[in-house]
Design an enzyme around this catalytic site. Structure first.
Site, PDB file in Angstrom:
ATOM      1  N   THR A  32       0.853  -1.198   0.000  1.00 58.42           N
ATOM      2  CA  THR A  32       0.000   0.000   0.000  1.00 58.42           C
ATOM      3  C   THR A  32       0.889   1.247   0.000  1.00 58.42           C
ATOM      4  O   THR A  32       0.607   2.229  -0.698  1.00 58.42           O
ATOM      5  CB  THR A  32      -0.952  -0.012   1.219  1.00 58.42           C
ATOM      6  OG1 THR A  32      -1.487  -1.328   1.370  1.00 58.42           O
ATOM      7  CG2 THR A  32      -2.087   0.973   1.047  1.00 58.42           C
ATOM      8  N   GLY A  86       1.160   1.624   6.256  1.00 52.20           N
ATOM      9  CA  GLY A  86       0.119   0.620   6.003  1.00 52.20           C
ATOM     10  C   GLY A  86      -0.118  -0.186   7.271  1.00 52.20           C
ATOM     11  O   GLY A  86       0.461   0.099   8.325  1.00 52.20           O
ATOM     12  N   ASP A  88      -1.572  -4.387   8.818  1.00 48.92           N
ATOM     13  CA  ASP A  88      -2.124  -5.726   8.566  1.00 48.92           C
ATOM     14  C   ASP A  88      -3.518  -5.862   9.157  1.00 48.92           C
ATOM     15  O   ASP A  88      -4.356  -6.565   8.612  1.00 48.92           O
ATOM     16  CB  ASP A  88      -1.183  -6.797   9.141  1.00 48.92           C
ATOM     17  CG  ASP A  88       0.162  -6.731   8.463  1.00 48.92           C
ATOM     18  OD1 ASP A  88       0.208  -6.868   7.230  1.00 48.92           O
ATOM     19  OD2 ASP A  88       1.170  -6.474   9.156  1.00 48.92           O
ATOM     20  N   GLU A 107       9.333   0.878  11.698  1.00 49.18           N
ATOM     21  CA  GLU A 107       8.023   1.531  11.511  1.00 49.18           C
ATOM     22  C   GLU A 107       7.540   2.128  12.828  1.00 49.18           C
ATOM     23  O   GLU A 107       7.070   3.270  12.864  1.00 49.18           O
ATOM     24  CB  GLU A 107       7.000   0.513  10.981  1.00 49.18           C
ATOM     25  CG  GLU A 107       7.228   0.156   9.523  1.00 49.18           C
ATOM     26  CD  GLU A 107       6.301  -0.931   9.005  1.00 49.18           C
ATOM     27  OE1 GLU A 107       6.017  -0.922   7.808  1.00 49.18           O
ATOM     28  OE2 GLU A 107       5.874  -1.794   9.785  1.00 49.18           O
TER      29      GLU A 107
HETATM   30  C1  5RP Z   1       5.333  -4.026   7.037  1.00 44.60           C
HETATM   31  C2  5RP Z   1       3.972  -3.607   7.439  1.00 44.60           C
HETATM   32  C3  5RP Z   1       3.014  -3.262   6.361  1.00 44.60           C
HETATM   33  O1  5RP Z   1       2.564  -1.957   6.566  1.00 44.60           O
HETATM   34  C4  5RP Z   1       1.853  -4.212   6.434  1.00 44.60           C
HETATM   35  O2  5RP Z   1       2.337  -5.540   6.340  1.00 44.60           O
HETATM   36  C5  5RP Z   1       0.837  -3.957   5.312  1.00 44.60           C
HETATM   37  O3  5RP Z   1       1.394  -4.289   4.089  1.00 44.60           O
HETATM   38  P1  5RP Z   1       0.558  -4.223   2.731  1.00 44.60           P
HETATM   39  O4  5RP Z   1       0.272  -2.776   2.481  1.00 44.60           O
HETATM   40  O5  5RP Z   1       1.463  -4.832   1.709  1.00 44.60           O
HETATM   41  O6  5RP Z   1      -0.693  -5.021   2.940  1.00 44.60           O
HETATM   42  O7  5RP Z   1       3.630  -3.536   8.600  1.00 44.60           O
HETATM   43  O8  5RP Z   1       6.083  -4.451   8.134  1.00 44.60           O
END
Ligand code: 5RP
Length: 230
Positions: A32, A86, A88, A107
């Site tokens: 994302t 982004g 999960d 992050e």
């Molecule tokens: C990486 C993260 C991402 O923000 C999370 O996994 C979402 O990823 P995506 O946008 O590909 O669904 O925490 O460590």
């Protein structure tokens, strides 16, 4: 069928609207966020605004470079105007599970340094309780793998060391550590669990992001839902 990439792009485009001239911007990781970097590159090209970005991973640093977006560090700019990331999972209180891309530690550091944190996602990331859909990623110092695993087993038995794809052995994070994915089907008190895990010696960080998010933007194919913390 919903076009997920279109939903992510819609959310990303809306988030980039919040970025203004001369700001220092934290940039998360994931697919994302890749859309957000693309939109930010376009915005810089079309408006001429000047910003500097602090990436949360090699992935976002490389993408920022590809789009000629200047990069800086948290040591040069310890307070960020805004961060976009982004997730999960996101619950109704804007608490998150992050770390699907193993970038959770940087992050969390960068997102927590921002005056405003915007989370972008598609509809599938919304949950009632954290842990409903995904396991909780926990970054662990390699020499502490066994002792940390034993401690986490007191909280849940569903634990997996994340294994790499197209590389033998475990995933090694951008910080040189391992990731344990621990399943806690319904996390009723994310704030306590976040603290409980982080006091285990050898745990670097876990993917619970509690009371950090200001705005959640959920992208649909042709519109966005913007949720602001009251
Ligand atoms: C990486 C993260 C991402 O923000 C999370 O996994 C979402 O990823 P995506 O946008 O590909 O669904 O925490 O460590």
């Amino acid at each position: 069928m919903v076009n997920k990439e279109k939903c992510k792009l819609t959310a990303a485009r809306a988030a980039v609207e919040y970025i203004k001239d001369n700001q220092i911007v934290g940039i998360g990781s994931g697919s994302t966020i890749a859309h957000a970097i693309h939109c930010l590159g376009e915005k810089i090209q079309s408006t001429g605004i000047k910003i500097m970005a602090v990436p949360t991973s090699y992935q976002s640093a490389m993408l920022l470079t590809e789009y000629n977006i200047p990069i800086t560090t948290l040591n040069e700019h310890p307070v960020l105007d805004i961060a976009i990331d982004g997730t999960d999972e996101v619950d109704p209180n804007f608490n998150l599970i992050k770390g699907g891309g193993a970038a959770l530690t940087q992050e969390k550091i960068i997102d927590s340094a921002a005056k405003k944190l915007i989370i972008i996602a598609d509809e599938s990331k919304k949950v009632k309780f954290l842990g409903e859909k995904t396991a909780l990623p926990i970054e662990v110092i390699p020499m502490a793998l066994k002792t940390v695993t034993n401690k986490i087993k007191e909280l849940t038995t569903e634990i997996k060391l994340r294994m790499a794809v197209k590389k033998l052995g475990p995933v090694v994070t951008d910080n040189g550590n391992f990731i344990i994915d621990a399943r806690f089907s319904k996390i009723k008190d994310p704030e306590s669990l976040e603290k409980e895990l982080n006091v285990i010696p050898g745990v670097v960080e876990n993917g619970l992001f509690v009371n950090m998010t200001d705005i959640v933007i959920i992208g649909q194919e042709d519109k966005v839902e913007i949720l602001e913390k009251k």
